[in-house]
Design a protein around this motif. Sequence first.
Motif, PDB file in Angstrom:
ATOM      1  N   ASN A 147     -41.455   7.543  62.650  1.00 31.09           N
ATOM      2  CA  ASN A 147     -41.980   6.434  61.860  1.00 31.09           C
ATOM      3  C   ASN A 147     -40.810   5.520  61.509  1.00 31.09           C
ATOM      4  N   ARG A 148     -41.028   4.541  60.669  1.00 37.25           N
ATOM      5  CA  ARG A 148     -39.940   3.637  60.334  1.00 37.25           C
ATOM      6  C   ARG A 148     -38.952   4.319  59.406  1.00 37.25           C
ATOM      7  N   ALA A 149     -37.681   4.018  59.617  1.00 35.71           N
ATOM      8  CA  ALA A 149     -36.629   4.598  58.772  1.00 35.71           C
ATOM      9  C   ALA A 149     -36.497   3.749  57.519  1.00 35.71           C
ATOM     10  N   LEU A 150     -36.584   4.406  56.361  1.00 38.46           N
ATOM     11  CA  LEU A 150     -36.494   3.687  55.093  1.00 38.46           C
ATOM     12  C   LEU A 150     -35.122   3.900  54.475  1.00 38.46           C
ATOM     13  N   SER A 151     -34.528   2.857  53.980  1.00 40.36           N
ATOM     14  CA  SER A 151     -33.171   2.977  53.438  1.00 40.36           C
ATOM     15  C   SER A 151     -33.049   2.295  52.082  1.00 40.36           C
ATOM     16  N   GLU A 152     -34.109   2.389  51.285  1.00 39.83           N
ATOM     17  CA  GLU A 152     -34.070   1.775  49.970  1.00 39.83           C
ATOM     18  C   GLU A 152     -32.993   2.437  49.114  1.00 39.83           C
ATOM     19  N   GLN A 153     -32.385   1.666  48.248  1.00 41.95           N
ATOM     20  CA  GLN A 153     -31.378   2.217  47.356  1.00 41.95           C
ATOM     21  C   GLN A 153     -32.045   3.117  46.325  1.00 41.95           C
ATOM     22  N   SER A 154     -31.440   4.240  46.088  1.00 41.45           N
ATOM     23  CA  SER A 154     -32.012   5.194  45.147  1.00 41.45           C
ATOM     24  C   SER A 154     -31.837   4.713  43.712  1.00 41.45           C
ATOM     25  N   PRO A 155     -32.878   4.848  42.868  1.00 38.83           N
ATOM     26  CA  PRO A 155     -32.749   4.487  41.460  1.00 38.83           C
ATOM     27  C   PRO A 155     -32.143   5.624  40.633  1.00 38.83           C
ATOM     28  N   LEU A 156     -31.761   6.707  41.283  1.00 39.50           N
ATOM     29  CA  LEU A 156     -31.283   7.887  40.578  1.00 39.50           C
ATOM     30  C   LEU A 156     -29.775   7.836  40.330  1.00 39.50           C
ATOM     31  N   THR A 157     -29.365   8.523  39.277  1.00 39.52           N
ATOM     32  CA  THR A 157     -27.938   8.650  38.987  1.00 39.52           C
ATOM     33  C   THR A 157     -27.313   9.670  39.936  1.00 39.52           C
ATOM     34  N   GLY A 158     -25.990   9.757  39.907  1.00 34.64           N
ATOM     35  CA  GLY A 158     -25.305  10.725  40.750  1.00 34.64           C
ATOM     36  C   GLY A 158     -25.730  12.148  40.453  1.00 34.64           C
ATOM     37  N   ARG A 159     -25.841  12.486  39.188  1.00 32.43           N
ATOM     38  CA  ARG A 159     -26.263  13.846  38.803  1.00 32.43           C
ATOM     39  C   ARG A 159     -27.694  14.112  39.246  1.00 32.43           C
ATOM     40  N   GLU A 160     -28.565  13.120  39.102  1.00 32.35           N
ATOM     41  CA  GLU A 160     -29.953  13.297  39.515  1.00 32.35           C
ATOM     42  C   GLU A 160     -30.055  13.502  41.022  1.00 32.35           C
ATOM     43  N   LYS A 161     -29.204  12.824  41.776  1.00 30.84           N
ATOM     44  CA  LYS A 161     -29.186  13.032  43.221  1.00 30.84           C
ATOM     45  C   LYS A 161     -28.753  14.456  43.562  1.00 30.84           C
ATOM     46  N   GLU A 162     -27.785  14.972  42.818  1.00 28.74           N
ATOM     47  CA  GLU A 162     -27.327  16.346  43.049  1.00 28.74           C
ATOM     48  C   GLU A 162     -28.465  17.331  42.799  1.00 28.74           C
ATOM     49  N   ILE A 163     -29.194  17.100  41.728  1.00 28.99           N
ATOM     50  CA  ILE A 163     -30.314  17.974  41.397  1.00 28.99           C
ATOM     51  C   ILE A 163     -31.409  17.868  42.456  1.00 28.99           C
ATOM     52  N   LEU A 164     -31.697  16.653  42.891  1.00 33.72           N
ATOM     53  CA  LEU A 164     -32.712  16.457  43.918  1.00 33.72           C
ATOM     54  C   LEU A 164     -32.311  17.149  45.220  1.00 33.72           C
ATOM     55  N   GLU A 165     -31.033  17.119  45.548  1.00 31.92           N
ATOM     56  CA  GLU A 165     -30.557  17.800  46.754  1.00 31.92           C
ATOM     57  C   GLU A 165     -30.769  19.308  46.636  1.00 31.92           C
ATOM     58  N   CYS A 166     -30.525  19.860  45.452  1.00 31.48           N
ATOM     59  CA  CYS A 166     -30.750  21.296  45.229  1.00 31.48           C
ATOM     60  C   CYS A 166     -32.237  21.630  45.363  1.00 31.48           C
ATOM     61  N   VAL A 167     -33.093  20.775  44.812  1.00 26.19           N
ATOM     62  CA  VAL A 167     -34.533  20.983  44.921  1.00 26.19           C
ATOM     63  C   VAL A 167     -34.947  20.993  46.388  1.00 26.19           C
ATOM     64  N   ALA A 168     -34.409  20.064  47.165  1.00 24.17           N
ATOM     65  CA  ALA A 168     -34.745  19.957  48.582  1.00 24.17           C
ATOM     66  C   ALA A 168     -34.332  21.192  49.365  1.00 24.17           C
ATOM     67  N   LYS A 169     -33.337  21.906  48.874  1.00 23.13           N
ATOM     68  CA  LYS A 169     -32.890  23.135  49.535  1.00 23.13           C
ATOM     69  C   LYS A 169     -33.698  24.348  49.109  1.00 23.13           C
ATOM     70  N   GLY A 170     -34.630  24.164  48.160  1.00 17.30           N
ATOM     71  CA  GLY A 170     -35.474  25.260  47.720  1.00 17.30           C
ATOM     72  C   GLY A 170     -34.991  25.983  46.486  1.00 17.30           C
ATOM     73  N   SER A 171     -34.005  25.423  45.776  1.00 14.56           N
ATOM     74  CA  SER A 171     -33.454  26.080  44.591  1.00 14.56           C
ATOM     75  C   SER A 171     -34.372  25.943  43.383  1.00 14.56           C
ATOM     76  N   GLY A 172     -34.470  27.017  42.588  1.00 12.58           N
ATOM     77  CA  GLY A 172     -35.206  26.978  41.340  1.00 12.58           C
ATOM     78  C   GLY A 172     -34.322  26.433  40.228  1.00 12.58           C
ATOM     79  N   ASN A 173     -34.887  26.220  39.045  1.00  8.67           N
ATOM     80  CA  ASN A 173     -34.121  25.640  37.938  1.00  8.67           C
ATOM     81  C   ASN A 173     -32.901  26.462  37.557  1.00  8.67           C
ATOM     82  N   ARG A 174     -33.056  27.780  37.524  1.00  6.04           N
ATOM     83  CA  ARG A 174     -31.938  28.634  37.136  1.00  6.04           C
ATOM     84  C   ARG A 174     -30.794  28.532  38.139  1.00  6.04           C
TER      85      ARG A 174
END
Length: 220
Positions: A147-174
């Motif tokens: 499909n089309r590649a989307l490259s919108e700038q993220s509205p997230l902070t650096g820390r939020e991006k780190e957390i989102l990356e952990c979520v994407a890897k399957g990590s739980g909150n702990r």
Amino acid sequence: MIQPIRIMLVDDHEHARQAMREIIQMDSKFDIVCEALNGEEAVALAEVWMPDLILMDINMPKLDGLGATKLIKERFPYVKIVMVTVSDDITDLFEAIKKGAQGYLLKNLHPTSWHEYLHAVAIDEAPMSREVALRLLKEFSTFNRTNRALSEQSPLTGREKEILECVAKGSGNRDIAVTLSISEHTVKNHLKNILHKLHLENRVQLMRYAYDKGWFKGRF
């Protein structure tokens, strides 16, 4: 007192519904409010009973679980839907997530695993196994390439991006808290902020959104 989680069971096989019923009734925090034999009934009963959580079979007559999930989530976005299947076919899971489902359960899992997972889904804290997360990431990458590649700038902070990356890897909150050396409470608050910023409901939607936008392209 905390109100029980109100559940609808959807499966065209009586034995399958009975098995789910027995597992759910083992936990007093769950309350089965209705049962449907196919997707059409599920859509109709969702409006009547307004359940908190729906356990949805995939293959059913008249209207299958994927079609019913799409209709229910369009009409009642607050409802959480978990697909219940005998197969761990990633294609089915990917399609279910695109339709709005929060996750899936294999019918042969131990009842304790069901209870833990459903409680986590109810409070939007259900992590995926690393294997499933990686397989989904592969599917999302393929989806983006075709499909089309989307490259919108993220509205997230650096820390939020780190957390989102952990979520994407399957990590739980702990696990995220340990990885980033912050408290679990801080992780939960960050996730609430992320969901609010992106107008999303849960962790699975977060992962799909990140890959649709191409924010983590080539990082996994």
